[in-house]
Design an enzyme around this catalytic site. Sequence first.
Site, short mmCIF file in Angstrom:
data_model
loop_
_atom_site.label_atom_id
_atom_site.label_comp_id
_atom_site.label_asym_id
_atom_site.label_seq_id
_atom_site.Cartn_x
_atom_site.Cartn_y
_atom_site.Cartn_z
N ASN A 84 -5.71 0.37 -15.28
CA ASN A 84 -6.65 -0.65 -15.75
C ASN A 84 -7.98 -0.11 -16.28
OD1 ASN A 84 -7.28 0.06 -13.07
ND2 ASN A 84 -8.27 -1.89 -12.70
N GLU A 113 -8.37 4.42 -3.03
CA GLU A 113 -9.10 3.27 -3.59
C GLU A 113 -8.05 2.26 -3.99
OE1 GLU A 113 -12.39 3.05 -3.69
OE2 GLU A 113 -12.79 5.11 -3.08
N CYS A 127 -10.04 -4.22 -9.94
CA CYS A 127 -9.86 -4.29 -8.49
C CYS A 127 -10.89 -5.18 -7.81
CB CYS A 127 -9.88 -2.89 -7.90
SG CYS A 127 -11.26 -1.94 -8.49
P1 NAD Z 1 0.09 1.69 -9.14
O1 NAD Z 1 -0.06 1.94 -7.69
O2 NAD Z 1 1.34 1.06 -9.63
O3 NAD Z 1 -0.07 3.05 -9.96
C1 NAD Z 1 -1.18 3.90 -9.80
C2 NAD Z 1 -0.77 5.33 -10.07
O4 NAD Z 1 0.19 5.73 -9.09
C3 NAD Z 1 -0.11 5.55 -11.42
O5 NAD Z 1 -0.55 6.78 -11.95
C4 NAD Z 1 1.37 5.63 -11.06
O6 NAD Z 1 2.10 6.39 -11.98
C5 NAD Z 1 1.30 6.34 -9.72
N1 NAD Z 1 2.49 6.18 -8.88
C6 NAD Z 1 3.43 5.21 -8.92
N2 NAD Z 1 4.38 5.46 -7.98
C7 NAD Z 1 4.02 6.60 -7.35
C8 NAD Z 1 4.58 7.35 -6.27
N3 NAD Z 1 5.71 7.00 -5.68
N4 NAD Z 1 3.93 8.47 -5.87
C9 NAD Z 1 2.77 8.85 -6.44
N5 NAD Z 1 2.20 8.17 -7.47
C10 NAD Z 1 2.82 7.05 -7.92
O7 NAD Z 1 -1.20 0.82 -9.58
P2 NAD Z 1 -1.54 0.21 -11.02
O8 NAD Z 1 -0.64 -0.94 -11.27
O9 NAD Z 1 -1.67 1.29 -12.04
O10 NAD Z 1 -3.03 -0.30 -10.73
C11 NAD Z 1 -3.29 -1.52 -10.12
C12 NAD Z 1 -3.77 -1.36 -8.70
O11 NAD Z 1 -4.84 -0.44 -8.63
C13 NAD Z 1 -4.32 -2.65 -8.14
O12 NAD Z 1 -3.86 -2.83 -6.82
C14 NAD Z 1 -5.82 -2.43 -8.17
O13 NAD Z 1 -6.56 -3.20 -7.25
C15 NAD Z 1 -5.91 -0.99 -7.87
N6 NAD Z 1 -7.20 -0.45 -8.29
C16 NAD Z 1 -8.12 -0.14 -7.32
C17 NAD Z 1 -9.36 0.35 -7.69
C18 NAD Z 1 -10.39 0.73 -6.66
O14 NAD Z 1 -11.32 1.44 -6.99
N7 NAD Z 1 -10.28 0.30 -5.42
C19 NAD Z 1 -9.68 0.51 -9.04
C20 NAD Z 1 -8.72 0.16 -9.99
C21 NAD Z 1 -7.48 -0.30 -9.59
#
Ligand code: NAD
Length: 477
Positions: free
Chosen positions: A156, A252, A286
């Site tokens: 995002n 995060e 988020c």
């Molecule tokens: P996601 O967890 O689907 O993916 C995040 C990352 O993890 C990607 O690079 C993905 O390729 C990787 N990933 C996926 N499966 C994995 C595995 N098995 N092992 C290791 N890595 C893996 O999240 P998303 O859909 O990209 O983002 C949305 C989420 O991120 C929401 O829950 C949002 O709240 C959160 N977010 C949090 C913050 C914060 O600062 N707290 C900021 C932005 C987004």
Amino acid sequence: MYKTAIDYSFGLFIGGEWIEKDEKDTVLNKYTQEVFAKTAATEEQDVKRAVKSAKEAFSKPFSQYERYGVLLKVAQLLRSNQEEFARAIAEEVGKPITEARGEVERSALTLEISAEESKRIHGEEIPVQAAPGSENRKAFTRRYPVGIVAAITPFNVPLNLVCHKIGPAIAAGNSVILKPAEQTPVSSLLLTRLFEEAGLPKGRLSVLTGKGEDVGPLLTSNQEINMFTFTGSPKVGLLIREQAGLRNVALELGNNSATIVHNDADIEQAAKLVAQKSFNNAGQVCISVQRVYVHEEIYEEFLSKVCEATEQIKLGDPLEEDTQMGPMIAEEEAMRVERWVNEAVEAGAKVATGGARKGVFYHPTVLTNVNDNMKVCRQEVFGPVVAIDTYREEDEVITRVNDSDYGLQAGLFTNNMSFVMKAMDGIHVGGLIVNDTSGYRVDHMPYGGVKKSGTGKEGPRYAIEEMTEEKIIVLNN
Ligand code: NAD
């Protein structure tokens, strides 16, 4: 048919070199759904090479002043290439170009702050001499880089959240291996070129693209990686935590952010900010405002102002200057949001405005007559939906804000000091924002959640603490 002006093709970046691959993944422009970039898929031997080069680089001197210089140079290069980066972000995320430009500016700032912090890493004097028998001793602490940091980032905010990991990791003196989100790797690969141009020593940064479920386990199973810093969903965060074992993990994660609007609030201002922060980046933020609790005395006026502001949001092509909201990241996500809203409506919720899907677009939606157990309130929507409900008592609303698995940030509109003091102590979150929404963030503040929103803080100074180890030196005379 709309045609993208730029097409990209990237290899993996390992040990200062671009490694080409026969097999490539595609990256879609989220508005046209056309391929606008190709990226390489990482295999096991690539992770091994990246770790080897990270280790070699870590063994060579890289002074704090040199780190400062490289980070500052990249920040400058980012600013002078703002338009190319903004365009890439607009295409890969579907984020409006005006918001994307803002992200590039903030990314430059994040790197600049990291550069500054690289000169301020220090320990403290510990008065061991105060203990009986230690009168002749003196002690102080020093902070040392952990070694190799693996950074895994979400779709995002694909540039600034990458800067929030690479910036502090390099500032602290670590080598870093980045795995960006597969839907949005382009801006981080462009950033990698800037690190190359700025003279970052080979091996200090490697970038491994590919699907999370393939590359993630290759990283977590490599025992030479010393730390994981992850931003993304709680589900994946938990997996990484389980696989990392005793190694340090910063997480995060998500939130279903609440904002309270009390009866003395500036209704106009609160409504404007709620409408803005519920629908920024199609609600895929988020700290996007998801639950709004409005005092019953001002509910009608507040609701009508939020709906009015929401209905003015212009949907369209993210590359058009006047677009205020683009598509969601994928049609399945827009369909999921549609299902959640329909489910809430079947359970008694009312759609005050919005509530419609067109392909990958979901219209900015305001729901009323909700209850806290509906998915649109209890889980993280991560889409352009805000649920507005009333409250009467201060204590009641604090309890409802806390009735969540998450705890990243919350907002509170009031000038009532005793309510502020009560909320400050009573709301269990990583950050409470007074007279603004949960969606407020600047890049040097400590940012991170409690409960299922994660552990550890970001913001360069705080991330550097996570990415360094403290050692005490005791001198005996
Ligand atoms: P996601 O967890 O689907 O993916 C995040 C990352 O993890 C990607 O690079 C993905 O390729 C990787 N990933 C996926 N499966 C994995 C595995 N098995 N092992 C290791 N890595 C893996 O999240 P998303 O859909 O990209 O983002 C949305 C989420 O991120 C929401 O829950 C949002 O709240 C959160 N977010 C949090 C913050 C914060 O600062 N707290 C900021 C932005 C987004």
